[in-house]
Design an enzyme around this catalytic site. Structure first.
Site, PDB file in Angstrom:
ATOM      1  N   ASN A 252      -2.769  -7.995  17.764  1.00  0.00           N
ATOM      2  CA  ASN A 252      -1.571  -7.485  17.572  1.00  0.00           C
ATOM      3  C   ASN A 252      -2.450  -6.325  15.850  1.00  0.00           C
ATOM      4  OD1 ASN A 252       0.716  -5.876  16.791  1.00  0.00           O
ATOM      5  ND2 ASN A 252       0.542  -7.126  14.364  1.00  0.00           N
TER       6      ASN A 252
ATOM      7  N   TYR B  25     -10.236   5.041  14.214  1.00  0.00           N
ATOM      8  CA  TYR B  25      -9.066   4.882  14.998  1.00  0.00           C
ATOM      9  C   TYR B  25      -8.697   5.076  15.886  1.00  0.00           C
ATOM     10  CZ  TYR B  25      -3.987   3.198  14.519  1.00  0.00           C
ATOM     11  OH  TYR B  25      -2.392   2.780  14.885  1.00  0.00           O
TER      12      TYR B  25
ATOM     13  N   LYS C 268      -8.771   2.701  19.621  1.00  0.00           N
ATOM     14  CA  LYS C 268      -7.682   2.265  20.744  1.00  0.00           C
ATOM     15  C   LYS C 268      -7.553   2.877  21.450  1.00  0.00           C
ATOM     16  CE  LYS C 268      -5.190   0.695  17.191  1.00  0.00           C
ATOM     17  NZ  LYS C 268      -4.323  -1.418  17.029  1.00  0.00           N
TER      18      LYS C 268
ATOM     19  N   ASP D 159      -1.732 -14.506  10.777  1.00  0.00           N
ATOM     20  CA  ASP D 159      -2.124 -13.421   9.502  1.00  0.00           C
ATOM     21  C   ASP D 159      -3.483 -13.631   8.591  1.00  0.00           C
ATOM     22  OD1 ASP D 159       0.024 -10.783   9.388  1.00  0.00           O
ATOM     23  OD2 ASP D 159      -1.157 -11.062   7.443  1.00  0.00           O
TER      24      ASP D 159
ATOM     25  N   ILE E 147       4.830  -5.146  13.936  1.00  0.00           N
ATOM     26  CA  ILE E 147       5.362  -5.279  15.052  1.00  0.00           C
ATOM     27  C   ILE E 147       5.157  -6.441  15.298  1.00  0.00           C
ATOM     28  CG2 ILE E 147       4.267  -4.457  17.144  1.00  0.00           C
ATOM     29  CD1 ILE E 147       4.381  -1.451  15.954  1.00  0.00           C
TER      30      ILE E 147
ATOM     31  N   ILE F 159       6.361   4.299  14.366  1.00  0.00           N
ATOM     32  CA  ILE F 159       7.150   3.252  14.379  1.00  0.00           C
ATOM     33  C   ILE F 159       7.902   3.117  12.777  1.00  0.00           C
ATOM     34  CG2 ILE F 159       7.896   0.542  14.959  1.00  0.00           C
ATOM     35  CD1 ILE F 159       7.683   2.629  17.320  1.00  0.00           C
ATOM     36  N   LEU F 160       8.998   2.707  12.192  1.00  0.00           N
ATOM     37  CA  LEU F 160       9.357   2.497  10.996  1.00  0.00           C
ATOM     38  C   LEU F 160       9.356   0.915  10.575  1.00  0.00           C
ATOM     39  CD1 LEU F 160      12.220   4.766  10.434  1.00  0.00           C
ATOM     40  CD2 LEU F 160       9.941   5.732  10.013  1.00  0.00           C
ATOM     41  N   THR F 161       7.602   0.715  10.605  1.00  0.00           N
ATOM     42  CA  THR F 161       7.509  -0.789   9.878  1.00  0.00           C
ATOM     43  C   THR F 161       7.627  -0.212   8.876  1.00  0.00           C
ATOM     44  OG1 THR F 161       5.021   0.045   9.720  1.00  0.00           O
ATOM     45  CG2 THR F 161       6.267  -1.360  11.922  1.00  0.00           C
TER      46      THR F 161
ATOM     47  N   SER G 135      -2.302   2.103  20.678  1.00  0.00           N
ATOM     48  CA  SER G 135      -1.833   3.154  19.809  1.00  0.00           C
ATOM     49  C   SER G 135      -1.727   4.979  20.584  1.00  0.00           C
ATOM     50  CB  SER G 135      -2.251   3.404  18.472  1.00  0.00           C
ATOM     51  OG  SER G 135      -1.807   4.748  17.610  1.00  0.00           O
TER      52      SER G 135
END
Length: 266
Positions: A90, A158, A162, A37, A18, A191-193, A145
């Site tokens: 992010n 998690y 979030k 990153d 993302i 999401i297909l990361t 999320s």
């Protein structure tokens, strides 16, 4: 093109998934982008690829669990491009082996996720806001999320962190709106990361497909485009909101799919 022209954006966790989508789309829409990153090589590759296409981008190492590293990324952005007007917070972590139910969760993992998933957003905003005030405004976008809105058998930390992101988004929006600083969040579903594709077996993807309202899964660009919208002046009267981008997975009564299957047998 030019939807975010002349804006300067810092994207954390921007080397893949993302974050990479958002950084790429922001740059292609006219923003100067810093990709931060933990994977510095990946961030450099992403920035170099954008520069080769004629866009403005730089890279910096980021440890989202370290306050000085977050402050350094913000300061680097301003040193590179003279200001900071868009911050995409992010970075987020999850650990299915340690982030378990309330009785069995690893408490060190709880602390780690609170630090990275929630405190990093506080700190990124804390360091960025003075620059945005000086610039006359800005847009902060946080990755929440759908786990913030639904419970689970595991991933207690998690989900809690979030949910904290959703609330912090509202607080930032309330506290700094008069400074022309907006704050919104995106709440992705599945999401297909690359990470999802590499780690989720087909059986798990099929379970998600069963309960999606739409007949397909989300891609990173589905979130990236939303980030561009929130960064742009197109959303100038929108603040404190969380966009739920999840393919309709959480829309219906959870019995609908099984009920439909049962009715089909009658």
């Amino acid at each position: 093109m030019d939807r975010v022209k002349n804006k300067v954006a810092l994207v954390t966790g921007g080397a893949s998934g993302i974050g990479l989508s958002a950084a790429t789309l922001l740059a292609k829409e006219g923003a100067k982008v810093v990709i931060a990153d933990f994977n510095l090589e990946g961030a450099k590759e992403a920035a170099d690829a954008l520069v080769k296409e004629g866009f403005e981008a730089s890279a910096i190492f980021l440890d989202a669990g370290d306050a000085s590293s977050i402050e350094g990324a913000v300061n680097f952005t301003v040193e590179q491009y003279g200001t900071l007007t868009v911050l995409f917070n992010n970075v987020g972590l999850t650990n299915l082996k340690k982030d378990l139910d309330v009785v069995n969760i690893d408490l060190d993992e709880w602390d780690r996720l609170v630090n990275v998933n929630l405190k990093s957003i506080l700190l990124g905003s804390r360091f960025a806001i003075p620059y945005m005030q000086k610039a006359g405004g800005g847009s902060i976008i946080n990755t929440a999320s759908m786990a913030a809105f639904a419970s689970d058998q595991i991933r207690t930390a998690y989900g809690a962190t979030k949910a904290g992101v959703v609330n912090m988004t509202k607080n930032i929006a309330t506290q700094y709106g008069k400074d022309h600083i907006r704050c919104n969040a995106v709440a992705p579903g599945l999401i297909l990361t690359p990470a999802a594709k590499n780690n989720m077996p087909e059986e798990m993807l099929a379970i998600y497909s069963k309960f999606n309202a739409l007949p397909y899964h989300g891609e990173a660009d589905d979130i990236g485009h939303a980030v561009v919208f929130l960064a742009s002046d197109e959303s100038k009267f929108m603040t404190g909101q969380t966009l739920q981008i999840e393919g309709g997975h959480y829309l219906a009564n959870p019995t609908i799919a099984d009920t439909n299957n049962w009715l089909a047998t009658l």
